[in-house]
Design a protein around this motif. Structure first.
Motif, mmCIF file in Angstrom:
data_model
loop_
_atom_site.group_PDB
_atom_site.id
_atom_site.type_symbol
_atom_site.label_atom_id
_atom_site.label_comp_id
_atom_site.label_asym_id
_atom_site.label_seq_id
_atom_site.Cartn_x
_atom_site.Cartn_y
_atom_site.Cartn_z
ATOM 1 N N TRP A 16 29.408 -0.755 -28.155
ATOM 2 C CA TRP A 16 30.533 -0.579 -29.086
ATOM 3 C C TRP A 16 31.747 -0.012 -28.373
ATOM 4 C CZ3 TRP A 16 30.378 -3.326 -33.223
ATOM 5 C CH2 TRP A 16 29.145 -3.643 -33.798
ATOM 6 N N TRP A 43 35.399 -1.984 -28.440
ATOM 7 C CA TRP A 43 36.677 -1.365 -28.835
ATOM 8 C C TRP A 43 37.651 -1.331 -27.662
ATOM 9 C CZ3 TRP A 43 38.655 -0.346 -33.520
ATOM 10 C CH2 TRP A 43 37.778 -0.336 -34.609
ATOM 11 N N PHE A 85 35.682 -8.049 -36.237
ATOM 12 C CA PHE A 85 35.187 -7.572 -37.538
ATOM 13 C C PHE A 85 36.262 -6.797 -38.301
ATOM 14 C CE2 PHE A 85 33.945 -4.628 -34.139
ATOM 15 C CZ PHE A 85 34.630 -3.477 -34.528
ATOM 16 N N LEU A 117 29.638 3.958 -40.418
ATOM 17 C CA LEU A 117 30.054 2.980 -39.395
ATOM 18 C C LEU A 117 31.402 2.359 -39.770
ATOM 19 C CD1 LEU A 117 26.943 3.440 -39.019
ATOM 20 C CD2 LEU A 117 26.796 1.104 -38.208
ATOM 21 N N CYS A 118 32.367 3.233 -39.967
ATOM 22 C CA CYS A 118 33.616 2.832 -40.645
ATOM 23 C C CYS A 118 34.634 2.145 -39.762
ATOM 24 C CB CYS A 118 34.249 4.041 -41.320
ATOM 25 S SG CYS A 118 34.776 5.337 -40.178
ATOM 26 N N GLU A 160 32.069 7.250 -37.415
ATOM 27 C CA GLU A 160 32.287 6.180 -36.446
ATOM 28 C C GLU A 160 32.019 6.724 -35.044
ATOM 29 O OE1 GLU A 160 33.032 2.846 -36.132
ATOM 30 O OE2 GLU A 160 33.017 3.339 -33.994
ATOM 31 N N TRP A 161 31.245 5.937 -34.268
ATOM 32 C CA TRP A 161 30.815 6.337 -32.937
ATOM 33 C C TRP A 161 31.977 6.433 -31.939
ATOM 34 C CZ3 TRP A 161 25.825 3.290 -31.229
ATOM 35 C CH2 TRP A 161 24.832 4.199 -30.888
ATOM 36 N N VAL A 162 32.909 5.481 -32.065
ATOM 37 C CA VAL A 162 33.921 5.327 -31.011
ATOM 38 C C VAL A 162 35.158 6.157 -31.365
ATOM 39 C CG1 VAL A 162 35.338 3.672 -29.728
ATOM 40 C CG2 VAL A 162 33.006 3.049 -30.443
ATOM 41 N N GLY A 211 31.278 10.263 -34.044
ATOM 42 C CA GLY A 211 29.945 10.529 -33.513
ATOM 43 C C GLY A 211 28.922 9.609 -34.151
ATOM 44 N N ASP A 212 27.666 9.950 -33.927
ATOM 45 C CA ASP A 212 26.547 9.093 -34.338
ATOM 46 C C ASP A 212 26.212 9.300 -35.824
ATOM 47 O OD1 ASP A 212 24.251 7.590 -34.498
ATOM 48 O OD2 ASP A 212 23.128 8.755 -33.012
ATOM 49 N N PHE A 213 26.112 8.198 -36.536
ATOM 50 C CA PHE A 213 25.688 8.233 -37.946
ATOM 51 C C PHE A 213 24.413 9.067 -38.117
ATOM 52 C CE2 PHE A 213 22.588 6.186 -40.830
ATOM 53 C CZ PHE A 213 23.192 6.419 -42.061
ATOM 54 N N ARG A 238 30.286 -1.947 -45.559
ATOM 55 C CA ARG A 238 30.742 -3.273 -45.126
ATOM 56 C C ARG A 238 30.637 -3.301 -43.602
ATOM 57 N NH1 ARG A 238 34.799 -5.601 -41.627
ATOM 58 N NH2 ARG A 238 34.421 -7.793 -41.978
ATOM 59 N N ALA A 239 29.817 -4.234 -43.114
ATOM 60 C CA ALA A 239 29.616 -4.401 -41.672
ATOM 61 C C ALA A 239 29.010 -3.172 -41.008
ATOM 62 C CB ALA A 239 30.928 -4.803 -40.989
#
Ligand code: SAM
Length: 208
Positions: free
Chosen positions: A6, A10, A17, A43-44, A64-66, A102-104, A121-122
């Motif tokens: 990911w 990015w 997406f 995961l927004c 969100e991770w990134v 960070g991580d969900f 969504r996604a």
């Protein structure tokens, strides 16, 4: 997927997406999320849905991770968020929008306190099968009973293409979100990956 996957998507701008406008299903079925409350968006990414939900009177909590995606969301909306550390997560907040970078799976109930609805969504379809099982279990651990949610999935012949997005069959969705799940719509998925490969996009209403 690994986090590095990911990060690369990015940093290389491979974010097909990202819709750049509120999701049409969200606009159509917003009322299913209930009166203005606190909507969790796992995961927004930098989805426009976050701003849309806030404009409709909801408080919004994303994860969100990134980190660059989180920063991009705020800067593209002309917002300067406050920042604070929460263990492995970094919390960005501006007005009614909070995004945890960070991580969900590091999200705990205290981070989503007061949550009244979930918008997916996604998120589920971004995950491979083994992680999807853990995703649903973790989501369920955060959500109070009777919390409403909207979920968008895509179904296609997985042997013809690797994910993400992954094909998630309706029976898997029904098993994960049983017993309170309703299929609201099925339509042909669009986007560059689904020109030759036929895919159906499904919108579900769920009650945890
Ligand atoms: C397909 S994108 C969808 C983004 C957003 N929901 C949208 O509609 O544009 C999936 C996102 O989930 C993020 N992601 C994947 N695994 C994650 C995890 N374990 N924790 C937090 N974010 C994650 C990725 O970085 C990516 O931005």
């Amino acid at each position: 997927m690994e986090r590095s996957f990911w990060d690369a998507r990015w940093s290389e701008g491979q974010i097909g997406f990202h819709q750049g406008r509120p999701n049409a299903h969200l606009e159509t079925h917003l009322a299913r999320l209930g009166a203005p409350g606190v909507v969790f968006v796992p995961l927004c990414g930098k989805a426009e849905d976050l701003a849309y939900l806030a404009a409709k009177g909801h408080r919004v909590i994303g994860v969100e991770w990134v980190d660059d995606a989180v920063r991009a969301f705020f800067s593209e909306h002309g917002l300067t968020p406050t920042q604070s550390a929460h263990g492995k997560l970094k919390r960005y907040e501006s007005g009614s929008i909070t995004i945890f970078s960070g991580d969900f799976f590091a999200i705990r109930a205290e981070h989503v306190e007061g949550m009244t609805a979930v918008w997916d969504r996604a998120a589920l379809i971004a995950l491979p099968p083994d992680v999807r099982v853990k995703y649903v279990a973790h989501l369920r651990s955060l959500v109070k009973p009777k919390t409403p949610g909207l979920l968008i999935t895509v179904e296609y012949d997985q042997s013809k293409m690797g994910g993400p997005p992954f094909s998630v069959e309706e029976k898997e969705v029904r098993a994960g979100y049983a017993p309170n799940i309703e299929l609201l719509s099925t339509e042909k998925a669009d986007g560059p990956r689904f020109v030759e490969l036929v895919a159906n996009e499904k919108c579900f209403s769920v009650t945890f």
